[in-house]
Design an enzyme around this catalytic site. Structure first.
Site, PDB file in Angstrom:
ATOM      1  CB  CYS A 155       8.197  44.115 110.389  1.00 38.89           C
ATOM      2  SG  CYS A 155       8.199  44.862 112.043  1.00 38.89           S
ATOM      3  CB  CYS A 158       8.762  47.981 110.601  1.00 39.93           C
ATOM      4  SG  CYS A 158       9.866  47.549 111.972  1.00 39.93           S
TER       5      CYS A 158
END
Length: 194
Positions: A155, A158
């Site tokens: 991700c 993130c």
């Protein structure tokens, strides 16, 4: 006994697994007399060492990664190792919680990032994250575990958010780098020992 078999036995014993245990991956490496087995064993050994992280932190990072990857033998090993390094039940529980929470967040925020639609950023996530507010391992270390799991789960959003947060908390780039290195090596080992 072949060198590959001997290396496999040493690798398995280093993670508390019976030396006769075999996965399909281990069997392929063994039959192929793969030189990678030695690299894997040495990489795993180096997983638990860092100039920038304590042994307990290395163990908790490895545990969270093993849980994230749903790897039972490595989860059992790193739970025991973390406890040997002084981790409390609350800390090992938090490593498990971090893996679960970040699995959710990584799917959700990857979706937002992939679609790049403003509308999705305006809709509330409605994902409870109380674990992140007052972690027993401390805000900095929880962010470090979150970054490592986000890197494993791919991700980008993130990873960038946690890395930025860590830098603002005063974390060194070497500490961040070692956390991701540990997560990568536990993930690699989990492709062979599962």
């Amino acid at each position: 006994m072949s060198e590959s078999t001997e290396t496999i036995e040493e690798l398995l014993q280093s993670v508390g697994v019976d030396k006769n245990y075999r996965t399909d991956s281990l069997t392929l490496l063994e039959k192929g007399e793969s030189r990678y087995l030695r690299d894997l064993k040495l990489n795993l050994t180096s997983t638990l060492t860092s100039e920038h992280l304590s042994a307990k932190e290395c163990a908790l990072l490895a545990l969270s990664t093993a849980i994230n990857n749903n790897n039972k033998p490595l989860t059992q090993y790193f739970t025991k190792y973390a406890e040997e390094q002084g981790a409390t039940a609350a800390e090992t529980g938090e490593a498990a919680g971090c893996a679960s929470l970040l699995a959710s967040n990584n799917v959700f925020y990857r979706f937002r990032h992939f679609t790049q639609k403003e509308k999705y950023t305006q809709i509330p996530a409605r994902i409870r994250m109380q674990l992140m507010m007052k972690p027993v391992t401390g805000k900095e270390f929880f962010e470090l575990m979150s970054l490592a799991i986000s890197a494993v789960n791919g991700c980008e959003m993130c990873v960038n958010a946690h890395e930025d947060s860590l830098i603002k908390l005063g974390t060194t780039e070497e500490r961040i780098f070692d956390a991701v290195r540990i997560a990568s090596l536990v993930t690699a080992t989990g492709k062979i020992v599962y």
